[in-house]
Design a protein around this motif. Structure first.
Motif, PDB file in Angstrom:
ATOM      1  N   ASP A 155       7.752  11.730  -4.813  1.00 51.10           N
ATOM      2  CA  ASP A 155       6.811  11.943  -5.919  1.00 51.10           C
ATOM      3  C   ASP A 155       5.703  10.899  -5.904  1.00 51.10           C
ATOM      4  O   ASP A 155       4.543  11.204  -6.241  1.00 51.10           O
ATOM      5  N   ASP A 156       6.046   9.665  -5.516  1.00 48.35           N
ATOM      6  CA  ASP A 156       5.030   8.612  -5.402  1.00 48.35           C
ATOM      7  C   ASP A 156       4.002   8.971  -4.333  1.00 48.35           C
ATOM      8  O   ASP A 156       2.797   8.729  -4.505  1.00 48.35           O
ATOM      9  N   ILE A 157       4.479   9.545  -3.236  1.00 51.12           N
ATOM     10  CA  ILE A 157       3.571   9.944  -2.161  1.00 51.12           C
ATOM     11  C   ILE A 157       2.623  11.038  -2.629  1.00 51.12           C
ATOM     12  O   ILE A 157       1.414  10.992  -2.377  1.00 51.12           O
ATOM     13  N   TYR A 158       3.154  12.016  -3.355  1.00 47.39           N
ATOM     14  CA  TYR A 158       2.307  13.094  -3.874  1.00 47.39           C
ATOM     15  C   TYR A 158       1.280  12.553  -4.868  1.00 47.39           C
ATOM     16  O   TYR A 158       0.104  12.958  -4.841  1.00 47.39           O
ATOM     17  N   ASN A 159       1.721  11.665  -5.733  1.00 44.79           N
ATOM     18  CA  ASN A 159       0.800  11.105  -6.727  1.00 44.79           C
ATOM     19  C   ASN A 159      -0.312  10.304  -6.058  1.00 44.79           C
ATOM     20  O   ASN A 159      -1.470  10.357  -6.492  1.00 44.79           O
ATOM     21  N   GLU A 160       0.035   9.574  -4.991  1.00 43.58           N
ATOM     22  CA  GLU A 160      -0.988   8.821  -4.267  1.00 43.58           C
ATOM     23  C   GLU A 160      -2.010   9.763  -3.635  1.00 43.58           C
ATOM     24  O   GLU A 160      -3.213   9.501  -3.674  1.00 43.58           O
ATOM     25  N   ALA A 161      -1.538  10.864  -3.067  1.00 43.32           N
ATOM     26  CA  ALA A 161      -2.455  11.834  -2.460  1.00 43.32           C
ATOM     27  C   ALA A 161      -3.407  12.408  -3.518  1.00 43.32           C
ATOM     28  O   ALA A 161      -4.606  12.591  -3.264  1.00 43.32           O
ATOM     29  N   LYS A 162      -2.892  12.685  -4.705  1.00 45.26           N
ATOM     30  CA  LYS A 162      -3.737  13.208  -5.788  1.00 45.26           C
ATOM     31  C   LYS A 162      -4.814  12.193  -6.170  1.00 45.26           C
ATOM     32  O   LYS A 162      -5.974  12.559  -6.415  1.00 45.26           O
ATOM     33  N   GLU A 163      -4.429  10.911  -6.211  1.00 43.93           N
ATOM     34  CA  GLU A 163      -5.394   9.866  -6.568  1.00 43.93           C
ATOM     35  C   GLU A 163      -6.432   9.680  -5.455  1.00 43.93           C
ATOM     36  O   GLU A 163      -7.618   9.475  -5.734  1.00 43.93           O
ATOM     37  N   GLU A 187       4.943   1.255   2.990  1.00 42.55           N
ATOM     38  CA  GLU A 187       6.392   1.185   3.137  1.00 42.55           C
ATOM     39  C   GLU A 187       7.056   2.433   2.550  1.00 42.55           C
ATOM     40  O   GLU A 187       6.452   3.187   1.795  1.00 42.55           O
ATOM     41  N   SER A 188       8.317   2.622   2.909  1.00 43.05           N
ATOM     42  CA  SER A 188       9.052   3.800   2.451  1.00 43.05           C
ATOM     43  C   SER A 188       9.075   3.863   0.930  1.00 43.05           C
ATOM     44  O   SER A 188       9.254   2.852   0.257  1.00 43.05           O
ATOM     45  N   LYS A 189       8.885   5.078   0.395  1.00 44.50           N
ATOM     46  CA  LYS A 189       8.825   5.257  -1.058  1.00 44.50           C
ATOM     47  C   LYS A 189       9.266   6.656  -1.409  1.00 44.50           C
ATOM     48  O   LYS A 189       9.470   7.515  -0.539  1.00 44.50           O
ATOM     49  N   GLY A 190       9.428   6.917  -2.692  1.00 39.38           N
ATOM     50  CA  GLY A 190       9.855   8.218  -3.170  1.00 39.38           C
ATOM     51  C   GLY A 190       8.802   9.278  -2.936  1.00 39.38           C
ATOM     52  O   GLY A 190       7.593   8.997  -2.913  1.00 39.38           O
ATOM     53  N   GLY A 205       3.109   7.408   8.331  1.00 39.42           N
ATOM     54  CA  GLY A 205       4.077   7.286   9.409  1.00 39.42           C
ATOM     55  C   GLY A 205       5.507   7.261   8.933  1.00 39.42           C
ATOM     56  O   GLY A 205       6.197   8.280   8.921  1.00 39.42           O
ATOM     57  N   ARG A 206       5.972   6.084   8.519  1.00 39.19           N
ATOM     58  CA  ARG A 206       7.381   5.929   8.129  1.00 39.19           C
ATOM     59  C   ARG A 206       7.818   6.915   7.062  1.00 39.19           C
ATOM     60  O   ARG A 206       8.936   7.428   7.090  1.00 39.19           O
ATOM     61  N   ASN A 207       6.939   7.175   6.112  1.00 39.78           N
ATOM     62  CA  ASN A 207       7.304   8.088   5.028  1.00 39.78           C
ATOM     63  C   ASN A 207       7.420   9.537   5.501  1.00 39.78           C
ATOM     64  O   ASN A 207       7.869  10.394   4.749  1.00 39.78           O
ATOM     65  N   THR A 208       7.025   9.779   6.744  1.00 40.25           N
ATOM     66  CA  THR A 208       7.189  11.106   7.335  1.00 40.25           C
ATOM     67  C   THR A 208       8.385  11.143   8.274  1.00 40.25           C
ATOM     68  O   THR A 208       9.370  11.834   8.031  1.00 40.25           O
ATOM     69  N   PHE A 209       8.331  10.364   9.368  1.00 39.11           N
ATOM     70  CA  PHE A 209       9.347  10.537  10.412  1.00 39.11           C
ATOM     71  C   PHE A 209      10.692   9.906  10.069  1.00 39.11           C
ATOM     72  O   PHE A 209      11.679  10.168  10.752  1.00 39.11           O
ATOM     73  N   GLN A 210      10.768   9.098   9.017  1.00 32.91           N
ATOM     74  CA  GLN A 210      12.073   8.580   8.599  1.00 32.91           C
ATOM     75  C   GLN A 210      12.826   9.574   7.714  1.00 32.91           C
ATOM     76  O   GLN A 210      13.978   9.339   7.377  1.00 32.91           O
ATOM     77  N   ARG A 211      12.174  10.668   7.367  1.00 29.19           N
ATOM     78  CA  ARG A 211      12.856  11.759   6.672  1.00 29.19           C
ATOM     79  C   ARG A 211      13.341  12.791   7.691  1.00 29.19           C
ATOM     80  O   ARG A 211      12.777  12.906   8.785  1.00 29.19           O
ATOM     81  N   LYS A 212      14.353  13.548   7.334  1.00 34.20           N
ATOM     82  CA  LYS A 212      14.797  14.628   8.196  1.00 34.20           C
ATOM     83  C   LYS A 212      13.660  15.626   8.384  1.00 34.20           C
ATOM     84  O   LYS A 212      12.801  15.795   7.520  1.00 34.20           O
TER      85      LYS A 212
END
Length: 296
Positions: free
Chosen positions: A253-261, A248-251, A273-280
């Motif tokens: 920094d949370d996305i970056y931290n998840e990628a690091k983990e 689901e949509s999230k901040g 998906g949503r965390n990409t195309f729902q942003r400008k």
């Protein structure tokens, strides 16, 4: 082909040259090409959640070409979508990036049963020049055995035509609590089922530290990267490609931290998906560049 990709492909001992060639196209494409890591853009949320909920926050995303162009410009590994979305840009973007045709979907207008309808075919994927097909199963649902049998038939047909297979394996059903849908033991079980079915690429949700059915020592699952390691181990000791949903949509920094983990735990990457195309567009491009920088 990089040594890393050669090593990954060596684990797929039974696959024919067509499947291996298409896996290579995905693994060697884009900014992560050759690293063994993947970032895939999936846009099936319109089917799953409806157009308003999916695209109104960024109205440019109503246009299928927007997603193709975003995938091309960002340098992601592949673009995954249902039949109509890919048909709407297949000619304009032919050969520009690996395409994954999602063959089944659900919709939120009907929520009584955890099931999905088959909405496209392997022949459609071949006609549209796709490198792979995608299919969802719901381990634990009342329809899970039917979905598994459908998946097995589609996997066999796709591989016989040289197409790679991406399996979305999302646990749910009467015997699984809401928390249990992302429990580390249940996610690992779902990933293992996908591997046993013959998936080339396995997609699961990020596992939480909740335990639904099994007992695991807390220190082995408390950090997210340890849970990633556990899921990866369940995919034939890391011999299958496993990527993790952005959810689901999230901040950001949370996305970056998840990628690091995910990287630290040895996962092969993200499918966001949503965390990409729902942003400008510019924010999405910047975010994807940062994520791919983390994976490299």
């Amino acid at each position: 082909m990089s040594d890393k990709v050669k090593q990954i492909l060596s684990c797929y001992e039974s696959e024919n040259p067509g499947v291996k060639a298409n896996l290579t196209r995905i693994l060697m494409h884009g900014k992560l090409g050759g690293t063994g890591k993947l970032v895939i853009l999936p846009v099936d949320q319109g089917f799953e959640h409806g157009p308003l909920k999916s695209f109104e926050v960024n109205p440019d995303a109503y246009d299928p070409h927007y997603h193709f162009q975003l995938a091309v410009d960002s340098g992601v590994s592949a673009y995954a979508a249902p039949l109509g979305m890919i048909e709407a840009g297949a000619s304009t973007y032919a050969g520009m990036l690996p395409l994954i045709l999602k063959l089944n979907s659900s919709n939120s207008l009907h929520s009584l049963t955890s099931d999905q309808a088959i909405t496209a075919s392997v022949k459609d994927a071949l006609r549209l020049g796709c490198t792979a097909v995608g299919f969802t199963i719901y381990p634990g649902s009342a329809k899970c055995f039917d979905m598994i049998e459908e998946a097995r038939e589609i996997i066999a047909e796709a591989k016989s035509c040289g197409l790679a297979v991406v399996l979305w394996s999302y646990p749910r059903g009467e015997g699984i609590s809401k928390e249990g849908e992302t429990a580390v033991d249940v996610i690992a079980y779902a990933a293992h089922i996908a591997a046993l079915l013959g998936a080339n690429i396995i997609k699961v949700k990020l596992p939480t530290n909740y335990l639904e059915k099994e007992k695991i020592e807390a220190e082995n699952i408390e950090p997210l990267f340890k849970r990633i390691e556990y899921v990866r181990k369940s995919c034939f000791a890391g011999k299958r490609i496993v990527v993790f949903s952005g959810g689901e949509s999230k901040g950001i920094d949370d996305i970056y931290n998840e990628a690091k983990e995910i990287k630290q735990g040895g996962g092969n990457g993200s499918i966001i998906g949503r965390n990409t195309f729902q942003r400008k567009r510019e924010e999405a491009l910047s975010m994807l560049r940062e994520i791919m920088g983390i994976y490299t």
